[in-house]
Scaffold this motif. Structure first.
Motif, PDB file in Angstrom:
ATOM      1  N   ILE A 155      21.084  44.245 -17.806  1.00 33.27           N
ATOM      2  CA  ILE A 155      20.291  43.444 -18.738  1.00 33.27           C
ATOM      3  C   ILE A 155      21.233  42.661 -19.636  1.00 33.27           C
ATOM      4  CG2 ILE A 155      18.630  43.518 -20.634  1.00 33.27           C
ATOM      5  CD1 ILE A 155      17.542  46.094 -19.441  1.00 33.27           C
ATOM      6  N   SER A 156      21.025  41.353 -19.702  1.00 32.62           N
ATOM      7  CA  SER A 156      21.810  40.504 -20.577  1.00 32.62           C
ATOM      8  C   SER A 156      21.033  40.265 -21.861  1.00 32.62           C
ATOM      9  CB  SER A 156      22.149  39.190 -19.866  1.00 32.62           C
ATOM     10  OG  SER A 156      22.975  39.427 -18.737  1.00 32.62           O
ATOM     11  N   CYS A 157      21.553  39.376 -22.713  1.00 34.51           N
ATOM     12  CA  CYS A 157      20.936  39.212 -24.025  1.00 34.51           C
ATOM     13  C   CYS A 157      21.257  37.817 -24.565  1.00 34.51           C
ATOM     14  CB  CYS A 157      21.497  40.273 -24.978  1.00 34.51           C
ATOM     15  SG  CYS A 157      20.483  40.589 -26.415  1.00 34.51           S
ATOM     16  N   ALA A 158      20.280  37.224 -25.272  1.00 32.43           N
ATOM     17  CA  ALA A 158      20.488  35.975 -25.991  1.00 32.43           C
ATOM     18  C   ALA A 158      20.208  36.218 -27.465  1.00 32.43           C
ATOM     19  CB  ALA A 158      19.575  34.880 -25.451  1.00 32.43           C
ATOM     20  N   VAL A 159      20.968  35.556 -28.335  1.00 36.72           N
ATOM     21  CA  VAL A 159      20.779  35.712 -29.776  1.00 36.72           C
ATOM     22  C   VAL A 159      20.696  34.329 -30.410  1.00 36.72           C
ATOM     23  CG1 VAL A 159      21.705  36.613 -31.931  1.00 36.72           C
ATOM     24  CG2 VAL A 159      22.014  37.909 -29.814  1.00 36.72           C
ATOM     25  N   PHE A 160      19.607  34.101 -31.159  1.00 35.17           N
ATOM     26  CA  PHE A 160      19.408  32.881 -31.927  1.00 35.17           C
ATOM     27  C   PHE A 160      19.588  33.257 -33.403  1.00 35.17           C
ATOM     28  CE2 PHE A 160      16.696  32.998 -28.202  1.00 35.17           C
ATOM     29  CZ  PHE A 160      16.983  31.801 -27.556  1.00 35.17           C
ATOM     30  N   ALA A 161      20.484  32.568 -34.102  1.00 42.60           N
ATOM     31  CA  ALA A 161      20.804  32.958 -35.477  1.00 42.60           C
ATOM     32  C   ALA A 161      20.776  31.741 -36.392  1.00 42.60           C
ATOM     33  CB  ALA A 161      22.172  33.622 -35.536  1.00 42.60           C
ATOM     34  N   THR A 162      20.401  31.993 -37.653  1.00 35.51           N
ATOM     35  CA  THR A 162      20.308  30.912 -38.628  1.00 35.51           C
ATOM     36  C   THR A 162      20.822  31.357 -39.995  1.00 35.51           C
ATOM     37  OG1 THR A 162      18.808  29.314 -39.655  1.00 35.51           O
ATOM     38  CG2 THR A 162      17.941  31.537 -39.318  1.00 35.51           C
ATOM     39  N   ARG A 163      21.255  30.346 -40.775  1.00 37.35           N
ATOM     40  CA  ARG A 163      21.641  30.580 -42.160  1.00 37.35           C
ATOM     41  C   ARG A 163      20.526  30.172 -43.123  1.00 37.35           C
ATOM     42  NH1 ARG A 163      26.965  28.509 -40.490  1.00 37.35           N
ATOM     43  NH2 ARG A 163      26.295  26.417 -41.127  1.00 37.35           N
ATOM     44  N   ARG A 164      19.450  29.629 -42.620  1.00 42.58           N
ATOM     45  CA  ARG A 164      18.401  29.125 -43.497  1.00 42.58           C
ATOM     46  C   ARG A 164      17.725  30.283 -44.229  1.00 42.58           C
ATOM     47  NH1 ARG A 164      13.700  25.718 -40.784  1.00 42.58           N
ATOM     48  NH2 ARG A 164      13.026  27.797 -40.107  1.00 42.58           N
ATOM     49  N   PRO A 165      17.595  30.203 -45.557  1.00 38.70           N
ATOM     50  CA  PRO A 165      16.897  31.261 -46.293  1.00 38.70           C
ATOM     51  C   PRO A 165      15.480  31.437 -45.749  1.00 38.70           C
ATOM     52  CG  PRO A 165      18.038  29.783 -47.804  1.00 38.70           C
ATOM     53  CD  PRO A 165      18.124  29.143 -46.458  1.00 38.70           C
ATOM     54  N   GLY A 166      15.081  32.669 -45.562  1.00 41.38           N
ATOM     55  CA  GLY A 166      13.769  32.958 -44.997  1.00 41.38           C
ATOM     56  C   GLY A 166      13.750  33.030 -43.497  1.00 41.38           C
ATOM     57  N   GLY A 167      14.826  32.551 -42.844  1.00 43.13           N
ATOM     58  CA  GLY A 167      14.912  32.663 -41.395  1.00 43.13           C
ATOM     59  C   GLY A 167      14.083  31.628 -40.670  1.00 43.13           C
ATOM     60  N   PHE A 168      13.737  31.941 -39.442  1.00 39.43           N
ATOM     61  CA  PHE A 168      12.977  31.029 -38.593  1.00 39.43           C
ATOM     62  C   PHE A 168      11.490  31.097 -38.938  1.00 39.43           C
ATOM     63  CE2 PHE A 168      16.665  32.172 -35.904  1.00 39.43           C
ATOM     64  CZ  PHE A 168      17.181  30.900 -35.688  1.00 39.43           C
ATOM     65  N   THR A 169      10.778  29.985 -38.709  1.00 37.10           N
ATOM     66  CA  THR A 169       9.336  29.959 -38.930  1.00 37.10           C
ATOM     67  C   THR A 169       8.616  30.580 -37.739  1.00 37.10           C
ATOM     68  OG1 THR A 169       8.977  27.822 -37.868  1.00 37.10           O
ATOM     69  CG2 THR A 169       9.630  27.799 -40.210  1.00 37.10           C
TER      70      THR A 169
END
Length: 401
Positions: A155-169
């Motif tokens: 099993i592989s994995c993808a990671v989506f990351a952000t610095r925006r306060p509150g994170g993703f919508t």
């Protein structure tokens, strides 16, 4: 499938108050790209960079995008590809020992649970992630960790990351969820391709692997070629294996092969067979002098490595035979159980030279054809030697090492 497993309560409220979705046509266009010919032609680094740029073009606040592709390899559990805007793609090979550093992290938990996780910078029941090299020091406030679950295999994995306060919508979460099946499929193709290449290279060598992948897999498909041949034998191995515990013998063999194999492969040789404690390798001879020089350098490196080699107080010696000639290279076997091998009189000759090497106590012997091709000036003739199974004796040469 939900992506809100570990999202802090405030982040959930903020995400629901934000953009409710991303343009459907743009999402479909991204999915078409992931499944299309352009993406298919890219390597893993090109894939993660292309996906990252396209997500940014959709105004998603992607500040770090990583693919953690698991494979089958004797040295590595997988490879990480990490992208960030305006930066070159980072590539990290993960050795088997790196499991300890990744244990108790959301990466491992998502793979084990086969479910996506959303984690922020604070405490999480799924472990910390800030210490992981590709995330450390980047000010990231939220990670969406999505396992890429294949029908079988790793099993592989993808990671989506952000610095925006509150994170993703919530709308951005929906987009990630919609593209994951296409991303999983394109990653699975690459993982399977890498597993295929890794296993073939590991068990049969890169040249033979290339022939198999090119379709040369029928019994009787034989190619004649000239090559420098090297046969290295561990002296006294029978006696050692009779008196030492099995675990010690295997440890000794592996440590011995760690000295022999790199010396061969670093000079362009390919290991064809492990015959107990012996190693048969060949150096393709389109340039005969170059092939022989490479084989001789490899042999001298092996002898130099073995001179200081010791395993649990055990010291060993080797005998090496070098010959140049024509061989037949191809498939032998029965039905669907085949093997790539070298056959021909010159293969038998290098084996017989090695027997002379053992009987005479010489560490390195070369044949007269090898000596002529290699343009060696410090070879010392030991005279014409009878070779079992051959009518004519052959002049052999020792090399001062």
């Amino acid at each position: 499938m939900t992506l809100l497993h570990d999202m802090p309560k405030t982040a959930v409220i903020n995400s629901r108050a934000g953009n409710s979705g991303v343009n459907t046509a743009a999402t479909l266009s991204l999915i078409e790209w992931l499944t299309g010919d352009e993406c298919h032609a890219l390597d893993e680094a090109g894939l993660v960079a292309g996906l990252g740029r396209r997500l940014r073009a959709l105004d998603l606040p992607i500040d770090r995008l990583t693919l953690h592709l698991t494979t089958l390899h004797p040295e590595f559990i997988g490879r990480t590809f990490a992208w960030a805007p305006g930066e070159p793609v980072e590539i990290h090979d993960r050795e088997h020992g790196s499991r300890l550093a990744l244990a108790n992290t959301p990466l491992m938990k998502a793979q084990e649970m086969r479910e996506p996780l959303v984690v922020g910078p604070g405490e999480s029941p799924h472990g910390r992630w800030q210490h992981i090299d590709i995330f450390s020091g980047r000010g990231l406030v939220q990670l969406i960790v999505a396992p890429l679950c294949n029908a079988d295999g790793p099993i592989s994995c993808a990671v989506f990351a952000t610095r925006r306060p509150g994170g993703f919508t919530s709308g951005e979460h929906d987009l990630f969820e919609r593209i994951l099946p296409a991303l999983r499929n394109t990653c699975e193709l690459r993982v399977l391709r890498q597993c295929e290449l890794s296993l073939l290279d590991t068990y049969i060598g890169p040249m033979t692997a290339s022939r198999i992948l090119a379709g040369h897999i029928r019994r009787g498909e034989i190619e004649s070629m000239e090559a420098a041949l090297l046969l290295c034998d561990l002296r006294g191995f029978t006696e050692l294996s009779n008196r030492l515990p099995g675990g010690t013998v295997l440890g000794l063999l592996n440590a011995y092969f760690d000295k022999v194999i790199p010396a061969i492969t670093h000079k362009g040789g390919e290991v064809l067979k492990f015959m107990g404690d012996a190693v048969l390798a060949f150096f393709p001879g389109a340039d005969a002098t170059g092939a022989c020089d490479a084989a001789l350098t490899a042999a001298k490196t092996i002898l130099d490595e073995i001179s200081s080699f010791e395993y649990e107080g055990i010291r060993v010696k080797v005998g090496i035979a070098l010959h140049y000639g024509e061989v037949s290279y191809g498939n032998v076997g029965s039905g669907n159980r085949l093997d790539f091998t070298l056959i021909g009189p010159d293969v038998n000759i290098v084996s017989r030279i090695q027997s002379v090497c053992s009987g005479s106590g010489e560490a390195l012997l070369i044949s007269s054809p090898f000596q002529q091709k290699a343009d060696i000036t410090d070879a010392i003739s030991i005279g014409r030697q009878p070779l079992k199974g051959f009518a004519n004796a052959m002049e052999l040469f020792a090399i001062a090492c």
